[in-house]
Structure formats: C-alpha cells, structure tokens
Design a protein around this motif. Structure first.
Motif, short mmCIF file in Angstrom:
data_model
loop_
_atom_site.label_atom_id
_atom_site.label_comp_id
_atom_site.label_asym_id
_atom_site.label_seq_id
_atom_site.Cartn_x
_atom_site.Cartn_y
_atom_site.Cartn_z
N VAL A 1 40.04 73.74 32.84
CA VAL A 1 40.44 73.05 31.61
C VAL A 1 41.23 74.00 30.71
O VAL A 1 42.26 73.62 30.15
N ARG A 2 40.79 75.22 30.59
CA ARG A 2 41.51 76.19 29.74
C ARG A 2 42.89 76.52 30.30
O ARG A 2 43.84 76.71 29.54
N ARG A 3 42.99 76.59 31.63
CA ARG A 3 44.32 76.84 32.23
C ARG A 3 45.27 75.68 31.94
O ARG A 3 46.46 75.89 31.74
N ARG A 4 44.74 74.47 31.96
CA ARG A 4 45.59 73.29 31.76
C ARG A 4 45.85 72.95 30.30
O ARG A 4 46.92 72.46 29.96
N PHE A 5 44.86 73.19 29.43
CA PHE A 5 44.99 72.74 28.04
C PHE A 5 44.99 73.87 27.03
O PHE A 5 44.99 73.62 25.83
N GLY A 6 44.97 75.11 27.47
CA GLY A 6 44.97 76.24 26.56
C GLY A 6 43.55 76.63 26.19
O GLY A 6 42.58 75.93 26.48
N ASP A 7 43.44 77.77 25.52
CA ASP A 7 42.12 78.31 25.17
C ASP A 7 41.33 77.39 24.24
O ASP A 7 40.11 77.39 24.25
N ALA A 8 42.02 76.61 23.43
CA ALA A 8 41.33 75.70 22.51
C ALA A 8 40.73 74.52 23.26
O ALA A 8 39.87 73.82 22.73
N GLY A 9 41.20 74.27 24.47
CA GLY A 9 40.70 73.13 25.25
C GLY A 9 41.34 71.84 24.80
O GLY A 9 42.28 71.83 24.00
N PRO A 10 40.84 70.71 25.28
CA PRO A 10 41.40 69.42 24.88
C PRO A 10 41.16 69.19 23.38
O PRO A 10 40.03 69.29 22.91
N ARG B 1 38.53 64.17 39.61
CA ARG B 1 39.35 64.16 40.83
C ARG B 1 39.16 65.43 41.64
O ARG B 1 39.27 65.42 42.86
N ARG B 2 38.89 66.53 40.96
CA ARG B 2 38.70 67.81 41.64
C ARG B 2 37.29 68.01 42.18
O ARG B 2 36.98 69.05 42.75
N GLY B 3 36.41 67.04 41.98
CA GLY B 3 35.09 67.12 42.60
C GLY B 3 33.98 67.69 41.75
O GLY B 3 32.95 68.11 42.29
N PHE B 4 34.15 67.70 40.45
CA PHE B 4 33.08 68.19 39.58
C PHE B 4 32.16 67.04 39.19
O PHE B 4 32.59 65.88 39.13
N SER B 5 30.90 67.36 38.90
CA SER B 5 29.93 66.34 38.52
C SER B 5 30.15 65.93 37.06
O SER B 5 30.82 66.63 36.29
N ILE B 6 29.54 64.82 36.69
CA ILE B 6 29.64 64.33 35.31
C ILE B 6 29.12 65.39 34.33
O ILE B 6 29.74 65.63 33.29
N GLU B 7 28.01 66.02 34.66
CA GLU B 7 27.45 67.03 33.77
C GLU B 7 28.40 68.22 33.62
O GLU B 7 28.59 68.74 32.51
N GLN B 8 29.02 68.66 34.71
CA GLN B 8 29.98 69.76 34.63
C GLN B 8 31.19 69.36 33.81
O GLN B 8 31.73 70.17 33.05
N VAL B 9 31.61 68.11 33.92
CA VAL B 9 32.74 67.61 33.14
C VAL B 9 32.37 67.62 31.65
O VAL B 9 33.17 68.04 30.81
N ARG B 10 31.18 67.16 31.32
CA ARG B 10 30.75 67.16 29.90
C ARG B 10 30.77 68.56 29.31
O ARG B 10 31.24 68.76 28.20
N ILE B 11 30.26 69.49 30.06
CA ILE B 11 30.22 70.88 29.57
C ILE B 11 31.63 71.42 29.36
O ILE B 11 31.91 72.07 28.34
N ALA B 12 32.51 71.15 30.30
CA ALA B 12 33.86 71.72 30.24
C ALA B 12 34.76 71.05 29.21
O ALA B 12 35.73 71.65 28.74
N THR B 13 34.46 69.80 28.85
CA THR B 13 35.38 69.08 27.94
C THR B 13 34.84 68.94 26.52
O THR B 13 35.55 68.42 25.66
N ARG B 14 33.62 69.36 26.26
CA ARG B 14 33.11 69.22 24.89
C ARG B 14 33.82 70.18 23.96
O ARG B 14 34.22 71.27 24.34
N ARG B 15 33.96 69.72 22.77
CA ARG B 15 34.64 70.55 21.75
C ARG B 15 33.61 71.38 21.01
O ARG B 15 32.57 70.88 20.63
N GLU B 16 33.93 72.61 20.83
CA GLU B 16 33.02 73.54 20.15
C GLU B 16 33.09 73.35 18.66
O GLU B 16 34.07 73.07 18.08
#
Length: 166
Positions: free
Chosen positions: A127-136, A151-166
């Motif tokens: 996600v950081r490579r695609r959307f920058g260090d700030a994320g989506p 699409r890349r095969g990550f679970s829903i929980e992994q997606v939640r962790i990677a896309t949440r905004r800090e």
C-alpha cells in the motif's frame, strides 16, 4: 557433400557436424535448469519433456536429483513464498500458485508457515509503495487499496490493517 565455409573455402558436412557439442543428457539439462532457480518436480518434468526427454526418463532423472538434494519441493515452495511476498503477493495468491505446481496441501501449508515476516506488514508495504507513505488519503483510495490487496491474496484482516488511517 561440401558446404560453403565462412572463409570462402569449402567445408565438408562431416567436419561441420564434428564441431557441434554433444546433446546434453537429461541430468545435465535438469541441472542446468536447477542452477538458475528452484523448480518443482512437476515444473522440472514439464520442461524436460518439452526439451525432448521421455516422460519416464525425466521422472527417473528427477528422482535421482531429488535423492542427491538438487531438487526439493519444500525448498522450492519456500523460495516461491519468499519471492512472491517480496513483490507484494499475499498468502491466498501464493497458496493458489503453489497448487499449480503439483504440491500437496501439507507442503503448501508448511511453506506458508515457514514465512518469517508478517503478512499484514507485507500488505502495508505494498500500500505504501502504491499510495505513498501517507497511505490512502480518502475513502476512494482506501477502496482501491483494499481491492488491490484482495486481488493479491491478502485476508480481510490484513487488508483492514494495511488500509486504516492512523
């Protein structure tokens, strides 16, 4: 019969054939493939048969190389897990790809379990490579990031962790 040579002279056909390398043995062919990268048994057999080796001879060659430690499906699976994770694929995608290589469910599970990194961290790096260090930054980008990760095969929980905004 004579064939024109490169120096303007004539060269006999037997002299030209004498310079050719002998046909490599199935073992030499297999070792040539294995020195470049790991191969599964199924993949190695397919490549040997594609290069003109009989199926039975290819299987015998692979058995011999496996016994000697040159070919190992477990080592292949671990290598594939590491390489796919390094470019941003998740465990679901990798599990499916390993299945196409003729590996059993136990071997696939063992290879995925041997992965020493955190899958959520791999997803976050992608996600950081695609959307920058700030994320989506907004809901549209979060959805795009989530779609990419799914699409890349990550679970829903992994997606939640990677896309949440800090």
């Amino acid at each position: 019969m004579t064939v024109p040579g490169g120096d303007g002279g004539e060269t006999s056909s037997s002299a030209r054939n004498h310079r050719r390398r002998p046909e490599p043995s199935p073992t030499q062919r297999a070792l040539g493939l294995l020195t470049r990268r790991e191969h599964s048994r199924k993949e190695l057999a397919r490549k040997l048969v594609g290069r003109g080796v009989e199926t039975a001879e290819a299987q015998a060659t692979i058995d011999k190389l496996a016994t000697a430690g040159w070919q190992d499906d477990a080592r292949f699976a671990q290598s594939l897990v590491r390489s796919r994770a390094a470019v941003g694929y998740g465990p679901g995608w990798i599990r499916a790809e390993l299945g196409t290589h003729g590996l059993g469910a136990e071997a696939v599970s063992a290879a995925l379990a041997s992965f020493e990194d955190d899958w959520a961290g791999v997803a976050l790096d992608l996600v950081r490579r695609r959307f920058g260090d700030a994320g989506p930054l907004d809901i549209t980008q979060q959805r795009k990031a989530a779609d990419l990760l799914l699409r890349r095969g990550f679970s829903i929980e992994q997606v939640r962790i990677a896309t949440r905004r800090e």
